[in-house]
Design an enzyme around this catalytic site. Sequence first.
Site, PDB file in Angstrom:
ATOM      1  N   LYS A 192       7.564 107.977   6.357  1.00 49.32           N
ATOM      2  CA  LYS A 192       8.530 107.059   6.958  1.00 49.32           C
ATOM      3  C   LYS A 192       9.304 107.812   8.025  1.00 49.32           C
ATOM      4  O   LYS A 192       9.954 108.824   7.743  1.00 49.32           O
ATOM      5  CB  LYS A 192       9.468 106.526   5.874  1.00 49.32           C
ATOM      6  CG  LYS A 192      10.551 105.607   6.426  1.00 49.32           C
ATOM      7  CD  LYS A 192      11.357 104.970   5.317  1.00 49.32           C
ATOM      8  CE  LYS A 192      12.484 104.144   5.897  1.00 49.32           C
ATOM      9  NZ  LYS A 192      13.300 103.514   4.851  1.00 49.32           N
ATOM     10  N   LYS A 245       5.093 104.063   8.082  1.00 48.33           N
ATOM     11  CA  LYS A 245       6.109 103.145   8.591  1.00 48.33           C
ATOM     12  C   LYS A 245       6.918 103.783   9.701  1.00 48.33           C
ATOM     13  O   LYS A 245       7.348 104.919   9.516  1.00 48.33           O
ATOM     14  CB  LYS A 245       7.027 102.784   7.428  1.00 48.33           C
ATOM     15  CG  LYS A 245       8.176 101.888   7.801  1.00 48.33           C
ATOM     16  CD  LYS A 245       9.071 101.722   6.618  1.00 48.33           C
ATOM     17  CE  LYS A 245      10.299 100.962   7.040  1.00 48.33           C
ATOM     18  NZ  LYS A 245      11.276 100.866   6.010  1.00 48.33           N
TER      19      LYS A 245
HETATM   20  C1  PBG Z   1      15.590 101.521   3.680  1.00 50.81           C
HETATM   21  C2  PBG Z   1      14.646 100.692   4.456  1.00 50.81           C
HETATM   22  C3  PBG Z   1      14.697 100.428   5.821  1.00 50.81           C
HETATM   23  C4  PBG Z   1      13.617  99.595   6.103  1.00 50.81           C
HETATM   24  C5  PBG Z   1      12.959  99.351   4.907  1.00 50.81           C
HETATM   25  N1  PBG Z   1      13.597 100.068   3.896  1.00 50.81           N
HETATM   26  C6  PBG Z   1      15.696 100.800   6.836  1.00 50.81           C
HETATM   27  C7  PBG Z   1      15.954 102.196   7.162  1.00 50.81           C
HETATM   28  O1  PBG Z   1      15.306 103.117   6.679  1.00 50.81           O
HETATM   29  O2  PBG Z   1      16.863 102.422   7.943  1.00 50.81           O
HETATM   30  C8  PBG Z   1      13.275  99.085   7.455  1.00 50.81           C
HETATM   31  C9  PBG Z   1      12.364  97.918   7.498  1.00 50.81           C
HETATM   32  C10 PBG Z   1      12.299  97.255   8.814  1.00 50.81           C
HETATM   33  O3  PBG Z   1      12.868  97.711   9.828  1.00 50.81           O
HETATM   34  O4  PBG Z   1      11.659  96.205   8.864  1.00 50.81           O
HETATM   35  N2  PBG Z   1      15.813 101.021   2.421  1.00 50.81           N
END
Ligand code: PBG
Length: 321
Positions: A192, A245
């Site tokens: 991520k 992601k």
């Molecule tokens: C954190 C989380 C995020 C997203 C999914 N889980 C945000 C982040 O890490 O700041 C982002 C998903 C998206 O942008 O569609 N729990």
Amino acid sequence: MKDRPRRLRANALIRGLVRETEISARHLVQPFFVRPGKNLRKPIKSMPGNFQLSVDQLVKDAKKTRDAGVPAVILFGIPDRKDAAATSGTDPDGIIPTAVKALKDRAPGLLVITDVCLCEYTDHGHCGLVSHGRIDNDASLPVLAKMAVAHAEAGADIVAPSDMMDGRVGAIREALDQSGFAETPILSYAAKYASAFYGPFRDAAESPPKFGDRSTYQMDPANVLEALREVELDLAEGADMVMVKPALPYLDVIRRVKEKFGRPTAAYCVSGEYSMVKAAAANGWIDEKRAALEILTSIRRAGADLIVTYWATETAAWLER
Ligand code: PBG
């Protein structure tokens, strides 16, 4: 001319015959945002077509998703209270366990995945606990594990840790095993990235960090070898599926992860990827349906097995023709 690739592009039937990559509803996961209350359907401005839903409305929409042929949903919670210890996130009667129970009860035949992360539940908005102004990795692990167990107890089919703390997959696996959930799979957000494309989501989940940013735990967008290492660690700790992601700016990462490990590989087509197409379409600059299907096809072509996307339900309808 011996080679004329255009021979196989002459009409839709022949193009279909030789098409290499399929996209079908079977691979898609629809995200939902759920908050306490009744009869609530609060539009998320930055993500047209998405809402913060109360549980009753979530059940309604999730049934539509299921009936369109999408097999799974992933839930994000917006609790009514936030504190430094993310207490509302581990409460067995919190918003996510409540939503999971309602879905299992009233929308059978749908896989319910839960996002496991502290950022929605902490008052500072970081994905781990904070001590002395820093993200405390190891102190966060038992809280994440407790949250995952609370979700599993409510009936979650799959838990999906997105916090990026080191060692959290192992901690969650152990806690699930000890609590009688040895068969609950973990979908880990393994690679991520610290991405600008999460911008619209932070509106949706009301979880922007109050200080600093997420770059001490989320990955540097420049790195791919590090992504392979993250995936390797998560698999060693017991992840059943691994996720990359965002998706579109990281297609090469999806490809490398799939080729190197050959394990069920997910991609999250995030809020920014969705909203920029929506915004362009609203201006008449792009055809949303064609752009969305092209994006999702590219993610499949890169090697993703499953795709989390805000277009899941719509895509299922588009594919039906
Ligand atoms: C954190 C989380 C995020 C997203 C999914 N889980 C945000 C982040 O890490 O700041 C982002 C998903 C998206 O942008 O569609 N729990």
